[in-house]
Scaffold this active site. Structure first.
Site, short mmCIF file in Angstrom:
data_model
loop_
_atom_site.label_atom_id
_atom_site.label_comp_id
_atom_site.label_asym_id
_atom_site.label_seq_id
_atom_site.Cartn_x
_atom_site.Cartn_y
_atom_site.Cartn_z
N ASN A 94 0.83 -1.21 0.00
CA ASN A 94 0.00 0.00 0.00
C ASN A 94 0.86 1.26 0.00
O ASN A 94 1.94 1.29 0.59
CB ASN A 94 -0.93 0.02 1.22
N VAL A 95 0.37 2.29 -0.65
CA VAL A 95 1.11 3.56 -0.74
C VAL A 95 0.43 4.64 0.11
O VAL A 95 0.86 5.80 0.09
CB VAL A 95 1.22 4.01 -2.22
N ASP A 96 -0.60 4.23 0.89
CA ASP A 96 -1.40 5.23 1.65
C ASP A 96 -0.73 5.68 2.95
O ASP A 96 -1.22 6.59 3.61
CB ASP A 96 -2.81 4.67 1.93
N HIS B 71 6.01 -0.50 -2.49
CA HIS B 71 5.61 0.29 -3.68
C HIS B 71 5.69 1.79 -3.44
O HIS B 71 5.14 2.56 -4.22
CB HIS B 71 4.18 -0.10 -4.10
N CYS C 225 11.57 13.56 -9.11
CA CYS C 225 11.69 14.27 -10.41
C CYS C 225 11.51 13.29 -11.56
O CYS C 225 12.16 12.25 -11.62
CB CYS C 225 13.07 14.93 -10.50
N CYS D 128 9.09 19.67 -10.14
CA CYS D 128 10.23 19.27 -9.31
C CYS D 128 10.73 20.47 -8.51
O CYS D 128 10.90 21.57 -9.06
CB CYS D 128 11.36 18.73 -10.20
N CYS E 123 14.58 21.20 -10.12
CA CYS E 123 14.84 21.69 -11.51
C CYS E 123 13.62 22.37 -12.11
O CYS E 123 13.68 22.91 -13.22
CB CYS E 123 15.27 20.50 -12.38
N SER F 13 -4.85 -9.39 -3.08
CA SER F 13 -5.38 -10.33 -4.08
C SER F 13 -4.29 -11.27 -4.59
O SER F 13 -4.55 -12.15 -5.39
CB SER F 13 -6.00 -9.56 -5.25
N ASN G 291 -8.39 -12.90 4.29
CA ASN G 291 -8.94 -12.22 3.12
C ASN G 291 -10.44 -12.48 3.07
O ASN G 291 -10.91 -13.46 3.62
CB ASN G 291 -8.26 -12.74 1.84
C1 BV8 Z 1 8.43 -5.57 -11.51
C2 BV8 Z 1 1.80 1.30 -6.73
C3 BV8 Z 1 10.49 -6.06 -12.58
C4 BV8 Z 1 1.22 2.40 -7.49
C5 BV8 Z 1 1.32 -0.89 -7.68
C6 BV8 Z 1 4.39 -7.20 -17.99
C7 BV8 Z 1 5.15 -6.06 -18.07
C8 BV8 Z 1 5.79 -5.52 -16.96
C9 BV8 Z 1 5.67 -6.15 -15.73
C10 BV8 Z 1 4.90 -7.28 -15.67
C11 BV8 Z 1 4.26 -7.82 -16.77
N1 BV8 Z 1 3.58 -8.93 -16.36
C12 BV8 Z 1 3.76 -9.11 -15.04
C13 BV8 Z 1 4.56 -8.13 -14.62
C14 BV8 Z 1 5.01 -7.92 -13.29
C15 BV8 Z 1 4.05 -6.90 -12.66
C16 BV8 Z 1 2.83 -7.65 -12.16
O1 BV8 Z 1 2.91 -8.34 -11.17
N2 BV8 Z 1 1.70 -7.52 -12.87
C17 BV8 Z 1 0.51 -8.23 -12.44
C18 BV8 Z 1 -0.72 -7.36 -12.67
C19 BV8 Z 1 0.45 -9.53 -13.21
N3 BV8 Z 1 4.79 -6.33 -11.57
C20 BV8 Z 1 5.51 -5.22 -11.77
O2 BV8 Z 1 5.54 -4.59 -12.81
C21 BV8 Z 1 6.35 -4.82 -10.58
N4 BV8 Z 1 7.69 -4.58 -11.02
O3 BV8 Z 1 8.04 -6.69 -11.67
O4 BV8 Z 1 9.71 -5.15 -11.84
C22 BV8 Z 1 10.16 -5.78 -14.01
C23 BV8 Z 1 10.65 -4.63 -14.57
C24 BV8 Z 1 10.39 -4.40 -15.93
C25 BV8 Z 1 9.66 -5.32 -16.70
C26 BV8 Z 1 9.15 -6.47 -16.09
C27 BV8 Z 1 9.39 -6.71 -14.73
C28 BV8 Z 1 5.80 -3.55 -9.97
C29 BV8 Z 1 4.44 -3.84 -9.34
C30 BV8 Z 1 4.01 -2.63 -8.53
C31 BV8 Z 1 2.87 -1.96 -9.23
N5 BV8 Z 1 2.40 -0.85 -8.39
N6 BV8 Z 1 0.95 0.13 -6.92
C32 BV8 Z 1 -0.09 2.85 -6.91
O5 BV8 Z 1 -0.60 2.25 -5.94
O6 BV8 Z 1 -0.60 3.83 -7.43
S1 BV8 Z 1 0.38 -2.29 -7.72
C33 BV8 Z 1 -1.13 -2.11 -6.96
O7 BV8 Z 1 -1.66 -3.42 -6.89
C34 BV8 Z 1 -1.06 -1.65 -5.52
O8 BV8 Z 1 0.17 -1.18 -5.08
C35 BV8 Z 1 -1.36 -2.87 -4.74
O9 BV8 Z 1 -0.46 -3.01 -3.73
C36 BV8 Z 1 -1.16 -3.94 -5.70
C37 BV8 Z 1 -1.85 -5.23 -5.36
O10 BV8 Z 1 -3.19 -4.94 -5.11
P1 BV8 Z 1 -3.77 -5.38 -3.68
O11 BV8 Z 1 -3.07 -4.60 -2.63
O12 BV8 Z 1 -3.73 -6.86 -3.56
O13 BV8 Z 1 -5.24 -4.83 -3.80
P2 BV8 Z 1 -6.48 -5.50 -4.55
O14 BV8 Z 1 -7.55 -4.47 -4.66
O15 BV8 Z 1 -6.01 -6.20 -5.78
O16 BV8 Z 1 -6.96 -6.63 -3.53
C38 BV8 Z 1 -7.49 -6.27 -2.27
C39 BV8 Z 1 -7.73 -7.58 -1.54
O17 BV8 Z 1 -8.18 -7.29 -0.24
C40 BV8 Z 1 -8.79 -8.44 -2.20
O18 BV8 Z 1 -8.33 -9.78 -2.25
C41 BV8 Z 1 -10.00 -8.32 -1.25
O19 BV8 Z 1 -10.74 -9.53 -1.17
C42 BV8 Z 1 -9.31 -8.08 0.06
N7 BV8 Z 1 -10.09 -7.32 1.04
C43 BV8 Z 1 -10.90 -6.26 0.81
N8 BV8 Z 1 -11.38 -5.80 2.00
C44 BV8 Z 1 -10.85 -6.60 2.97
C45 BV8 Z 1 -10.03 -7.57 2.37
N9 BV8 Z 1 -9.37 -8.51 3.07
C46 BV8 Z 1 -9.52 -8.49 4.42
N10 BV8 Z 1 -10.29 -7.60 5.07
C47 BV8 Z 1 -10.98 -6.65 4.38
N11 BV8 Z 1 -11.74 -5.76 5.05
#
Ligand code: BV8
Length: 248
Positions: A102-104, A119, A127, A150, A153, A191, A215
C-alpha cells in the site's frame, strides 16, 4: 471460525519472528478504495492506463488527476483496527516486520516499526527527469501546481511510487526477502496478483514459516498457505490479539 483463530493464535504464541504482508484490503475499512474490489480504484480506470511510466509520459495530467483524487481520499482516512494491531505487534516485539504494498502510509500513521513499503508512498514525489533531486514529501491536497513540478529543476514531478514495469528498490526487496525467514508469515488483504510481492508467501514457505492468509475472498495464495481465514482483517486481527492476551 473460532478454531482457525485459535490455531493462528497458537502459532503466533510460539513464534519468535512474525512477518506480515499487507495489501489494499487492510485499508478498506479506513475508506481507502481497493484496486480490484467492487467500487475499486481501477473500476473506472485500467491500471495499464494509469499506473505505468508509459501512461505518465503520454498524459501526465491524467495520471496526476488520478493521484490527486486518491490523495484527497486518503487524506480523510484514519488507520483502522487492522493497522493498530499490526503496529502494536511491531512495537511489542523487535522481531515483527510489516511489508506493505500500500502507498497510503496508514501503517506509518499507526506507528508501525520495521515497515517495508514495497511500492513507495503516495505522499512522496520525485523528479520525472531524474535531475538528481532526492524524493520529497508533500502532503498538500491539492498540490499547488498541476501537473506537479520538481522542487529542484522545476521540471515535471511524478508520484514516488513503483509503477507496473518498474523495478522495486533492491533495498526494499532484500529487506522483504530477509523478513521471510520467520516463524509465521501472514498475507492479509491482498489479491496476491502483483509480483514480486505475491511471491513472498512462497519464499516464506521455502524458509519453513507457518503461513496464513486473511482475506474476504479466495486468492491464488489461499491454496498455498497452511491456514486460510476468510473474513475482515479489521475484525479478525483484534480477535487474534485478544486470544494472545488470554492466559495459555
Ligand atoms: C516488476 C503502486 C520487474 C502504485 C502498484 C508485464 C510487463 C511488466 C511487468 C509485468 C508484466 N507482467 C507481469 C509483470 C510484473 C508486474 C505484475 O505483477 N503484474 C501483475 C498485474 C500480473 N509487476 C511489476 O511490474 C512490478 N515490477 O516486476 O519489476 C520488471 C521490470 C520491468 C519489466 C518487467 C518486470 C511492480 C508492481 C508494482 C505496481 N504498483 N501500486 C499505486 O498504488 O498507485 S500495484 C497495486 O496493486 C497496488 O500497489 C497494490 O499493492 C497492488 C496489489 O493490489 P492489492 O493490494 O492486492 O489490492 P487489490 O484491490 O487487488 O486486492 C485487495 C484484496 O483485499 C482483495 O483480495 C480483497 O478480497 C481483500 N479485502 C478487501 N477488503 C478486505 C479484504 N481482506 C480483508 N479484510 C478486508 N476488510
Amino acid at each position: 471460525m473460532f478454531h482457525v483463530i485459535e490455531r493462528l493464535a497458537e502459532e503466533l504464541r510460539r513464534a519468535r519472528r512474525v512477518t506480515v504482508l499487507t495489501g489494499a484490503g487492510v485499508s478498506a475499512a479506513s475508506g481507502v478504495p481497493t484496486f480490484r474490489g467492487a467500487g475499486g480504484l481501477w473500476g473506472s480506470f485500467r491500471a495499464e492506463d494509469l499506473a505505468t511510466p508509459e501512461a505518465f509520459a503520454r498524459d501526465p495530467r491524467l495520471v496526476w488527476e488520478w493521484y490527486e483524487w486518491r490523495r484527497a481520499k486518503i487524506a480523510s482516512c484514519e488507520p483502522n483496527a487492522a493497522h493498530e494491531v499490526l503496529a502494536r505487534w511491531t512495537i511489542e516485539s523487535p522481531h515483527h516486520t510489516v511489508i506493505t504494498q500500500n502507498v497510503d502510509d496508514l501503517h506509518v500513521r499507526a506507528g508501525t516499526q520495521r515497515l517495508v513499503r514495497l511500492h513507495g508512498s503516495i505522499w512522496e514525489l520525485t523528479c520525472w527527469n531524474d535531475c538528481g533531486a532526492p524524493r520529497w514529501r508533500d502532503e498538500r491536497v491539492p498540490l499547488p501546481a498541476q501537473p506537479a513540478t520538481c522542487t529542484s529543476c522545476g521540471g515535471l514531478a511524478r508520484p514516488a511510487v513503483v509503477w507496473f514495469g518498474e523495478s522495486l528498490s533492491s533495498d526494499d526487496v532484500n529487506a522483504a526477502l530477509a523478513a521471510c525467514s520467520c516463524d509465521v508469515f501472514m498475507t492479509i488483504g491482498t489479491s496476491a496478483l502483483v509480483y514480486p510481492a505475491a511471491g513472498l508467501v512462497q519464499h516464506a514457505t521455502a524458509k519453513g514459516a507457518f503461513t496464513a492468509e486473511i482475506n474476504l475472498e479466495v486468492t491464488p495464495a489461499s491454496s498455498a498457505v497452511d491456514l486460510a481465514i476468510q473474513g475482515n482483517a479489521e475484525l479478525i486481527l483484534p480477535e487474534i490479539a485478544a486470544h494472545l492476551l488470554k492466559r495459555v
